[in-house]
Design a protein around this motif. Structure first.
Motif, PDB file in Angstrom:
ATOM      1  N   ARG A 161     -12.506 -34.976  24.612  1.00  0.00           N
ATOM      2  CA  ARG A 161     -12.408 -34.218  23.257  1.00  0.00           C
ATOM      3  C   ARG A 161     -12.267 -35.317  22.068  1.00  0.00           C
ATOM      4  NH1 ARG A 161      -6.188 -32.447  24.022  1.00  0.00           N
ATOM      5  NH2 ARG A 161      -5.345 -34.400  24.367  1.00  0.00           N
ATOM      6  N   ALA A 162     -12.908 -34.833  20.831  1.00  0.00           N
ATOM      7  CA  ALA A 162     -12.971 -35.817  19.667  1.00  0.00           C
ATOM      8  C   ALA A 162     -11.683 -36.408  19.250  1.00  0.00           C
ATOM      9  CB  ALA A 162     -13.509 -34.924  18.780  1.00  0.00           C
ATOM     10  N   LEU A 163     -11.692 -37.789  19.058  1.00  0.00           N
ATOM     11  CA  LEU A 163     -10.752 -38.341  18.402  1.00  0.00           C
ATOM     12  C   LEU A 163     -10.667 -37.986  17.063  1.00  0.00           C
ATOM     13  CD1 LEU A 163     -10.903 -41.743  20.119  1.00  0.00           C
ATOM     14  CD2 LEU A 163      -9.645 -40.105  20.590  1.00  0.00           C
ATOM     15  N   THR A 164      -9.454 -38.028  16.358  1.00  0.00           N
ATOM     16  CA  THR A 164      -9.042 -37.959  15.159  1.00  0.00           C
ATOM     17  C   THR A 164      -9.835 -39.136  14.362  1.00  0.00           C
ATOM     18  OG1 THR A 164      -6.815 -38.583  15.043  1.00  0.00           O
ATOM     19  CG2 THR A 164      -7.127 -36.338  15.784  1.00  0.00           C
ATOM     20  N   VAL A 218      -1.183 -35.688  15.344  1.00  0.00           N
ATOM     21  CA  VAL A 218      -2.590 -34.881  15.856  1.00  0.00           C
ATOM     22  C   VAL A 218      -2.468 -33.822  15.059  1.00  0.00           C
ATOM     23  CG1 VAL A 218      -3.782 -33.840  17.592  1.00  0.00           C
ATOM     24  CG2 VAL A 218      -2.895 -36.274  17.942  1.00  0.00           C
ATOM     25  N   ARG A 249       6.332 -30.438  18.670  1.00  0.00           N
ATOM     26  CA  ARG A 249       4.868 -30.849  19.084  1.00  0.00           C
ATOM     27  C   ARG A 249       4.157 -29.634  19.010  1.00  0.00           C
ATOM     28  NH1 ARG A 249       4.150 -35.970  22.138  1.00  0.00           N
ATOM     29  NH2 ARG A 249       5.515 -37.380  21.315  1.00  0.00           N
ATOM     30  N   THR A 276       5.477 -40.594  16.437  1.00  0.00           N
ATOM     31  CA  THR A 276       5.456 -39.580  17.695  1.00  0.00           C
ATOM     32  C   THR A 276       4.674 -38.436  17.563  1.00  0.00           C
ATOM     33  OG1 THR A 276       7.330 -38.504  16.768  1.00  0.00           O
ATOM     34  CG2 THR A 276       7.801 -40.259  18.617  1.00  0.00           C
ATOM     35  N   GLY A 277       3.815 -38.225  18.647  1.00  0.00           N
ATOM     36  CA  GLY A 277       2.842 -37.101  18.507  1.00  0.00           C
ATOM     37  C   GLY A 277       1.500 -37.662  17.990  1.00  0.00           C
ATOM     38  N   SER A 278       1.245 -38.811  17.746  1.00  0.00           N
ATOM     39  CA  SER A 278       0.181 -39.205  17.072  1.00  0.00           C
ATOM     40  C   SER A 278      -0.995 -39.342  17.919  1.00  0.00           C
ATOM     41  CB  SER A 278       0.320 -40.581  16.069  1.00  0.00           C
ATOM     42  OG  SER A 278       0.663 -41.448  16.783  1.00  0.00           O
ATOM     43  N   GLY A 279      -0.849 -39.175  19.237  1.00  0.00           N
ATOM     44  CA  GLY A 279      -1.806 -39.354  20.045  1.00  0.00           C
ATOM     45  C   GLY A 279      -2.377 -40.789  20.468  1.00  0.00           C
ATOM     46  N   LYS A 280      -1.303 -41.248  20.484  1.00  0.00           N
ATOM     47  CA  LYS A 280      -1.457 -42.942  21.234  1.00  0.00           C
ATOM     48  C   LYS A 280      -2.202 -43.143  22.746  1.00  0.00           C
ATOM     49  CE  LYS A 280       2.729 -43.902  20.416  1.00  0.00           C
ATOM     50  NZ  LYS A 280       3.511 -42.829  19.607  1.00  0.00           N
ATOM     51  N   THR A 281      -1.642 -41.996  23.454  1.00  0.00           N
ATOM     52  CA  THR A 281      -2.172 -41.934  25.078  1.00  0.00           C
ATOM     53  C   THR A 281      -3.970 -41.894  24.919  1.00  0.00           C
ATOM     54  OG1 THR A 281      -0.213 -40.991  25.442  1.00  0.00           O
ATOM     55  CG2 THR A 281      -1.642 -41.270  27.250  1.00  0.00           C
ATOM     56  N   ASP A 284       5.917 -35.065  26.515  1.00  0.00           N
ATOM     57  CA  ASP A 284       5.247 -34.244  25.510  1.00  0.00           C
ATOM     58  C   ASP A 284       5.296 -32.633  25.838  1.00  0.00           C
ATOM     59  OD1 ASP A 284       2.910 -33.695  23.490  1.00  0.00           O
ATOM     60  OD2 ASP A 284       1.861 -33.950  25.023  1.00  0.00           O
ATOM     61  N   ARG A 339      -2.174 -38.553  33.255  1.00  0.00           N
ATOM     62  CA  ARG A 339      -3.099 -38.461  32.288  1.00  0.00           C
ATOM     63  C   ARG A 339      -4.323 -39.474  32.782  1.00  0.00           C
ATOM     64  NH1 ARG A 339       0.151 -37.181  26.688  1.00  0.00           N
ATOM     65  NH2 ARG A 339       0.112 -34.597  27.245  1.00  0.00           N
ATOM     66  N   GLN A 359      -7.363 -41.903  15.161  1.00  0.00           N
ATOM     67  CA  GLN A 359      -7.403 -42.497  16.429  1.00  0.00           C
ATOM     68  C   GLN A 359      -8.727 -43.465  16.501  1.00  0.00           C
ATOM     69  OE1 GLN A 359      -7.364 -38.652  18.530  1.00  0.00           O
ATOM     70  NE2 GLN A 359      -5.260 -39.162  19.627  1.00  0.00           N
TER      71      GLN A 359
HETATM   72  P1  ADP Z   1       2.363 -40.042  21.286  1.00  0.00           P
HETATM   73  O1  ADP Z   1       2.241 -40.923  22.624  1.00  0.00           O
HETATM   74  O2  ADP Z   1       1.554 -40.746  20.216  1.00  0.00           O
HETATM   75  O3  ADP Z   1       3.680 -39.467  20.842  1.00  0.00           O
HETATM   76  P2  ADP Z   1       0.565 -38.177  22.676  1.00  0.00           P
HETATM   77  O4  ADP Z   1      -0.528 -39.161  23.218  1.00  0.00           O
HETATM   78  O5  ADP Z   1       1.570 -37.679  23.817  1.00  0.00           O
HETATM   79  O6  ADP Z   1       1.184 -38.634  21.601  1.00  0.00           O
HETATM   80  O7  ADP Z   1      -0.298 -36.951  22.297  1.00  0.00           O
HETATM   81  C1  ADP Z   1       0.373 -35.815  21.629  1.00  0.00           C
HETATM   82  C2  ADP Z   1      -0.338 -34.580  21.799  1.00  0.00           C
HETATM   83  O8  ADP Z   1      -1.616 -34.409  21.132  1.00  0.00           O
HETATM   84  C3  ADP Z   1      -0.733 -34.430  23.296  1.00  0.00           C
HETATM   85  O9  ADP Z   1      -0.476 -33.336  23.782  1.00  0.00           O
HETATM   86  C4  ADP Z   1      -2.076 -34.767  23.366  1.00  0.00           C
HETATM   87  O10 ADP Z   1      -2.844 -34.058  24.603  1.00  0.00           O
HETATM   88  C5  ADP Z   1      -2.702 -34.211  22.106  1.00  0.00           C
HETATM   89  N1  ADP Z   1      -3.802 -34.857  21.553  1.00  0.00           N
HETATM   90  C6  ADP Z   1      -4.165 -36.436  21.569  1.00  0.00           C
HETATM   91  N2  ADP Z   1      -5.322 -36.493  20.847  1.00  0.00           N
HETATM   92  C7  ADP Z   1      -5.887 -35.384  20.607  1.00  0.00           C
HETATM   93  C8  ADP Z   1      -7.137 -35.184  20.030  1.00  0.00           C
HETATM   94  N3  ADP Z   1      -7.979 -35.946  19.426  1.00  0.00           N
HETATM   95  N4  ADP Z   1      -6.997 -33.673  19.356  1.00  0.00           N
HETATM   96  C9  ADP Z   1      -6.443 -32.808  19.932  1.00  0.00           C
HETATM   97  N5  ADP Z   1      -5.245 -33.087  20.662  1.00  0.00           N
HETATM   98  C10 ADP Z   1      -4.825 -34.462  20.958  1.00  0.00           C
END
Ligand code: ADP
Ligand code: ZN
Ligand code: ZN
Length: 741
Positions: free
Chosen positions: A215-218, A398, A602, A248-253, A562, A286, A221
């Motif tokens: 899936r595409a990164l923002t 995200v 979230r 939190t919820g910025s998609g760090k993983t 999450d 993951r 990201q």
């Molecule tokens: P963080 O660790 O920064 O709190 P997460 O890594 O848990 O955030 O990501 C938050 C949610 O956003 C997750 O459900 C993840 O699957 C989703 N996500 C992450 N990157 C993207 C993306 N590029 N496009 C859509 N959803 C995404």
């Protein structure tokens, strides 16, 4: 030492192994020399050997090789045996360095880098499992296809093997074939039977939705990833440490996943540290989903055999990514390209027992030694990291989802746990659906109980603390030593049968919420309900699977979960942590509230966070409610600088303990005097001061503080070793904590 280099390799074989035995004694001065016979010519630094040691045998680690020994030849003995696997030499160095930095012994430092299950005794060792396995031959392939002249069981067995070799035991069970059937097939040249290593494969728990690959990164990201890759590909000697501050919820993983993929593409390996897999099963799964068997996942739920096999896969290069808690920083990977520290603010990165190492610092040491990138990530970074590391930030969630609004609710110090606003909000969840997480960082039913007749407080017989009531279990327990006794029926002092309960913990809150919110399900997650293998993960799975419900618990509920359908977050008694005299109290409180807020809203349906506090004006709560980590960190760093606390100075804590009061005090006095005498300028000492009695031991502590960390650690090491060697201090237990939490 004589130079033999002109004689040629054949004659100057390194015949002396310097071995550090894995003993517990603090006073022992290794390493010791052993002569290597011809049959052990393969021994090198990192080999694990069993050696005669005094009158016993001991497992030991080879930390050096030499051509000659100072010990007279007739007194040198040979190792008894060499174990099947060894440790990379750079990890030996790391283990010894950790022992130095954290004022421990070489044996304890080395124990950290050895294969799991390497006992100190010569017998209790974990090994690979070898089992009889069956493999199809070429003739067997054909026979499996046409089956001519074979019985049905024989055909079934051959067909089962078409996918690849199988353990004989499993094959017999699956096909009903007997041992003699298989021996017959072997006799006809259709299968081969031989012992083969069999992997003990750990189960990976899957919680929540996987993170789909591709899936595409923002854009944010992507920018973060580019910064990481720039450090990965930078020339030798470049700064490779970086802090990813993403809300939190910025998609760090997802950034970590892409960075790991890039590292693997370059033929390098990666370590991903997570706080506690039992409580953050999502992150681990993951990685498993994305990279499959390339990943070895280490966690406390594994059996010794599984852990050993995962370790071996890493050592052999069969797995090139290791995901695990703090001990994974010692994973036996070569060609390390990246160490990720997820949720870098989490206190579980600090080890509780000797050596009291901090995996975040060890990760830095290891990354530096191997030229790897260090990527620490958090929404609430530590002041230390904020101050010292380069920064990348992702300021938004995200998909641009908003951060949930946070309201602070001032409470009067009364018994009722819930503010009316909180109660309304929870009732709304019950009536309209959704999920809520409620954080109260105190487990049990009530903090302490007292007698209404004479005011006696029930205390632990081993520690100077009050016992906590656990009502369901019918017991009062000590949260420090594990002592527990039945709930008293009458007061032993005055005979009164009336007992008062003070304060509220998670158990009581769970009961109250179940009543108020009936029929909404209320689950509890704390170290009572989540004790035992996988218990915490099971509670999270149940919460995830609920249509609607409430999760109540201690800080365990605020880890990086999450769950998209959580619409309400509540913190009860948010400033309770501020009422302890600890310079990290603000940092802890801020992180706890901001992280809980981070679990909320979230999904698409928004969210709301309520924070109950006695001191509603506490600045760290104001920053948390504004989701303002940079503002909080700027304030906090100013305060730390003024008070000369980390990161502006380093701390070392020394605690002495003894069963009967007195000796611990003399021991700490002598240590303080010795450090003072040899002290560099700028070292200050707080104490010696008495600590409350713990596990039946009187304790005294001193806190050293200095800007010259290395010198302070050195002085403390010398002083503690001298005190430990002093026969006048027999019976005193010493514990040294560098960077205490
Ligand atoms: P963080 O660790 O920064 O709190 P997460 O890594 O848990 O955030 O990501 C938050 C949610 O956003 C997750 O459900 C993840 O699957 C989703 N996500 C992450 N990157 C993207 C993306 N590029 N496009 C859509 N959803 C995404
Ligand atoms: Zn009484
Ligand atoms: Zn106790």
């Amino acid at each position: 030492m004589q130079d033999f280099s002109h004689i040629g390799d054949r004659y100057c074989r390194r015949v002396i192994a310097k071995v550090e035995p894995l003993t517990r004694a603090r006073a022992l001065r290794g390493p010791f020399d052993y002569r290597l016979p011809e049959s052990m010519a393969g021994v090198r630094v990192g080999s694990i050997v069993v050696v005669p040691f005094g009158r016993r045998r001991s497992v030991g680690v080879v930390v050096g090789l030499a051509e000659q020994s100072e010990v007279a030849a007739e007194r040198l003995v040979e190792p008894i045996s060499v174990m099947e696997t060894d440790v990379p030499p750079d990890l030996i160095e790391l283990g010894l360095r950790v022992a130095q930095e954290y004022v421990s012994t070489p044996a304890r430092g080395l124990a950290l880098v050895l294969p799991p299950g390497t006992g100190t005794g010569a017998t209790s060792r974990t090994r690979s499992r070898r089992r009889l396995a069956a493999t199809l031959t070429a003739a067997g392939q054909d026979a499996a296809a046409d089956g001519a002249g074979l019985g049905p069981r024989q055909v079934a067995a051959l067909q089962a093997l078409r996918e690849g070799p199988l353990a004989v035991a499993g094959l017999m069970e699956a096909t009903g074939a007997s041992h003699s059937t298989l021996r017959t097939l072997e006799g006809r040249g259709l299968v081969e039977l031989a012992k083969a290593e069999e992997r003990r494969r750990p189960e990976v728990r899957r919680v929540g939705a996987p993170s789909p690959a591709g899936r595409a990164l923002t854009p944010a990201q992507n920018a973060a990833l580019a910064e990481v890759l720039a450090r990965l590909d930078a020339p030798e000697g470049s700064e490779r440490r970086v802090l990813l501050h993403g809300v939190t919820g910025s998609g760090k993983t997802e950034v970590y996943l892409h960075a790991v993929a890039a590292v693997l593409e370059r033929g390098l390996t990666a370590i991903v540290l997570v706080p506690e897999i039992g409580l953050t099963p999502q992150t681990a799964s993951r990685f498993a989903d994305r990279f499959g068997d390339t990943v070895a996942i280490l966690h406390s739920g594994l059996s010794d055999g599984e852990r050993y096999d995962e370790w071996l896969r890493l050592r052999r290069g069969q797995a090139t990514v290791c995901v695990g808690p703090r001990s994974a920083v010692f994973a036996p990977l070569s060609d390390l390209g990246l160490i990720v520290i997820d949720e870098e603010h989490d206190p579980s990165y600090k080890q509780d027992g000797d050596p009291r190492y901090d995996a975040r610092r060890v990760a830095e040491l290891r990354a530096e030694a191997s030229g790897a990138v260090l990527l620490a990530g958090s929404a609430t970074p530590r002041p230390e990291s904020w101050h010292r590391l380069d920064r990348i930030s992702i300021p938004e969630r995200v998909d641009g989802r908003p951060m949930p609004p946070v309201e602070i609710l001032g409470m009067a110090p009364v018994e009722s746990a819930l503010h009316p606003t909180t109660r309304d909000a929870l009732e709304q969840v019950r009536d309209q659906g959704g999920k809520a997480i409620v954080l109260l960082n105190r487990r049990g039913w009530s903090n302490f109980i007292s007698c209404r007749g004479c005011a006696r407080v029930w205390e632990c017989p081993n520690c100077d603390v009050a016992l906590v009531l656990h009502r369901a279990a019918g017991r009062v327990s000590c949260h420090h030593c594990g002592h527990s006794e039945r709930v008293p029926e009458r007061c032993p002092d005055c005979g009164s049968v009336s007992v008062a309960r003070h304060g509220a913990g998670t158990e009581r809150l769970e009961g109250e919420l179940s009543q108020i919110l009936d029929p909404l399900p209320v689950l509890r997650l704390d170290s009572d309900s989540g004790a035992g293998r996988g218990a915490g993960a099971r509670i999270l799975e149940r919460f995830d699977a609920l249509e609607a419900g409430v999760l109540v618990g201690t800080q365990m509920v605020a880890k990086g979960h999450d769950f998209p359908d959580v619409t309400l977050g509540v913190v009860i008694d948010a400033d309770s942590t501020l009422r302890f005299p600890d310079f990290r109290a603000e940092e802890r409180t801020f992180a706890l509230v901001a992280q809980l807020a981070g679990r909320t809203g979230r999904g698409g349906s928004g969210g709301r966070v309520l924070v109950q506090a006695l001191d509603a004006a506490a600045p760290c709560l104001a920053h948390a409610s504004a989701h303002d980590a940079p503002g909080f960190l700027a304030d906090e760093l100013g305060r730390r600088e003024a008070l000369a606390y980390p990161p502006y100075a380093d701390l070392v804590r020394v605690v002495c303990a003894s069963p009967d009061g007195g000796p611990e005090r003399r021991a700490i006095d002598s240590i303080v005097a010795a450090v003072r005498a040899g002290a560099p300028t700028g070292l200050t000492v707080s104490g010696p001061a008495a600590l409350f009695r713990l596990k039946g031991r009187e304790r005294a502590q001193a806190l050293f503080r200095s800007r010259d960390r290395a010198e302070m650690v050195r002085q403390v090491r010398v002083a503690v070793e001298a005190a430990a060697a002093d026969s006048g201090n027999r019976g005193v237990v010493f514990s040294v904590d560098v960077d205490p939490q």
